[in-house]
Design an enzyme around this catalytic site. Structure first.
Site, PDB file in Angstrom:
ATOM      1  N   TYR A  57       0.835  -1.204   0.000  1.00 52.44           N
ATOM      2  CA  TYR A  57       0.000   0.000   0.000  1.00 52.44           C
ATOM      3  C   TYR A  57       0.869   1.252   0.000  1.00 52.44           C
ATOM      4  O   TYR A  57       0.890   2.016  -0.945  1.00 52.44           O
ATOM      5  CB  TYR A  57      -0.924   0.000   1.233  1.00 52.44           C
ATOM      6  CG  TYR A  57      -2.255  -0.656   1.023  1.00 52.44           C
ATOM      7  CD1 TYR A  57      -2.397  -1.744   0.162  1.00 52.44           C
ATOM      8  CD2 TYR A  57      -3.386  -0.213   1.699  1.00 52.44           C
ATOM      9  CE1 TYR A  57      -3.616  -2.356  -0.025  1.00 52.44           C
ATOM     10  CE2 TYR A  57      -4.615  -0.821   1.513  1.00 52.44           C
ATOM     11  CZ  TYR A  57      -4.727  -1.885   0.652  1.00 52.44           C
ATOM     12  OH  TYR A  57      -5.947  -2.484   0.480  1.00 52.44           O
ATOM     13  N   GLU A  73      -8.692  -3.776   9.790  1.00 51.89           N
ATOM     14  CA  GLU A  73      -7.590  -3.623  10.735  1.00 51.89           C
ATOM     15  C   GLU A  73      -8.100  -3.247  12.123  1.00 51.89           C
ATOM     16  O   GLU A  73      -7.401  -3.435  13.115  1.00 51.89           O
ATOM     17  CB  GLU A  73      -6.595  -2.585  10.226  1.00 51.89           C
ATOM     18  CG  GLU A  73      -5.756  -3.080   9.058  1.00 51.89           C
ATOM     19  CD  GLU A  73      -4.563  -2.181   8.767  1.00 51.89           C
ATOM     20  OE1 GLU A  73      -4.711  -0.954   8.858  1.00 51.89           O
ATOM     21  OE2 GLU A  73      -3.500  -2.728   8.444  1.00 51.89           O
ATOM     22  N   SER A 102       6.028  -4.956   5.157  1.00 56.48           N
ATOM     23  CA  SER A 102       6.447  -5.881   6.211  1.00 56.48           C
ATOM     24  C   SER A 102       6.484  -7.313   5.708  1.00 56.48           C
ATOM     25  O   SER A 102       5.549  -7.782   5.061  1.00 56.48           O
ATOM     26  CB  SER A 102       5.497  -5.771   7.406  1.00 56.48           C
ATOM     27  OG  SER A 102       5.552  -4.485   7.976  1.00 56.48           O
TER      28      SER A 102
END
Length: 392
Positions: A128, A244, A161
């Site tokens: 993103y 999230e 990540s």
């Protein structure tokens, strides 16, 4: 946090407790309590054990391989996992892209990807953020140009990540240029071994390798890997960010692990012959932290109930995420305080014996700084709360 359970939920709690009683190796505990992720191999094995029990996707609907658990059962499951110092399940597949696939993906995408997520056959990373497009994600510049049955991807992602161990990435890229920046963005799935993908590690102050830059140079991905309609990636991405909040809800329950780490350290540390845990000033700090955590956990129960009923939770998700990041940072800082000056050192001085949890606690405190940035920065959460709760 104690829940009021009926007979059915009590039996469920006992079943979950029995599962976790033998499922958490001692080598995990210090890292887990500090909020640190285990290695990919460890988390993969853990996920596969849960999947074998039918618990691989606690928040998913039954029709897609999930448990269909009630909010109470979810809370029981997370509470018992936290009580046993079990780790969080890795969320990129389970709570981010998985729900987008079962909500908007094609039948072929659902059939292929969803079982692989539950069984930990794929490790996902998220493409993103970009340089200059973090919280302002509508500014992203990565392109996906159509060429026959393929998209040709070019651009750069950052803070990706676990890209170095991931097998798949879900990313946002521009498939057209519209007057409104949020338009013309599509959500695309791609294998990480796609020719033209290149990753560079990013060093972080916790000295753990977990994030990267991802470069895309004329990387070809089939159009069939697009999720949903072309140009609607922004819409899907916003739904993903809402998921999230579910991650934040679970994280709040797991914060109880930090309380035990603080308490154990304070009992061990002696100051002028007295345990730090018996110092009124420190005891007051720990009590205040525990009260604030219990209050936030009560808000999580309301958030989970809203999600189950399909109700609009308003800004509550942002409030939970914001407060969780604050308490995580405060809790790990208090743990380091409980350990004392030795917590800042990775080698014994003058032959002193350091606490076994020292490195994990300090790494947890350093890593905690990122929690007020990822998943929507605290500044963004404040803006959401201001608009939706205060009408500003």
């Amino acid at each position: 946090m104690e829940l009021s359970l009926d007979a059915k939920d009590t039996a469920f709690r006992d079943e979950v407790r029995e599962f976790f009683s033998t499922g958490v190796p001692d080598s995990w505990r210090d890292r887990v309590r500090a909020g640190l992720r285990l290695s990919p191999d460890e988390l993969t094995g853990y996920q596969q054990r849960l999947a074998a029990r039918g618990w691989g996707a606690p928040t998913w609907p039954v029709e897609y391989g999930g448990t269909g658990w009630t909010p109470t059962q979810l809370c029981v499951f997370w509470s018992e996992a936290a009580r046993a110092d079990a780790p969080h399940q890795f969320h990129q597949g389970l709570e981010l892209i998985g729900p987008i696939i079962f909500s908007y993906g094609s039948p072929e995408q659902k059939d292929y990807y969803l079982p692989r997520i539950i069984q930990a056959q794929d490790w996902w990373c998220q493409g993103y953020s970009e340089p200059g497009a973090g919280s302002d994600l509508a500014s992203l510049r990565a392109r996906a140009d159509r060429d026959g049955d393929d998209y040709v991807l070019n651009g750069q992602k950052t803070w990706t990540s676990y890209a170095h161990v991931a097998s798949q990435v879900f990313l946002l890229a521009r498939t057209s240029h519209e007057a409104r920046r949020q338009q013309g963005i599509s959500l695309i799935l791609a294998p990480m071994d796609t020719p033209g993908f290149r990753i560079n590690p990013i060093a972080t102050m916790d000295e753990k390798y977990h994030t990267n830059e991802l470069f895309m140079d004329n990387a070809r991905v089939p159009v069939a890997n697009r999720v949903g309609d072309e140009g609607r990636g922004w819409e899907y991405g916003k739904v993903l960010l809402d998921r999230e909040r579910m991650v934040a809800a679970a994280n709040v329950i797991f914060l109880g692990q930090i309380v035990r780490g603080i308490t154990d350290a304070a009992r061990r540390r002696k100051i002028r012959g007295r345990a730090l845990a018996d110092d009124p000033g420190f005891a007051a700090k720990l009590a205040q932290f525990t009260v604030e955590l219990t209050t936030l956990q009560a808000m999580v129960l309301r958030l989970l109930d809203d999600m189950t009923r399909g109700a609009d939770s308003g800004p509550r998700g942002s409030m939970v995420k914001l407060r969780w990041s604050q308490l995580y940072q405060a809790g790990t800082a208090l743990w380091v305080e409980a350990l004392g000056p030795e917590a800042a050192q990775f080698a014994a001085l003058d032959g002193a014996t350091l606490p076994a949890d020292m490195p994990a606690a300090l790494q947890g405190a350093l890593y905690a700084r990122v929690t007020s940035i990822y998943g929507g920065s605290s500044e963004i959460q404040h803006n959401i709360i201001a608009r939706r709760a205060l009408g500003l």
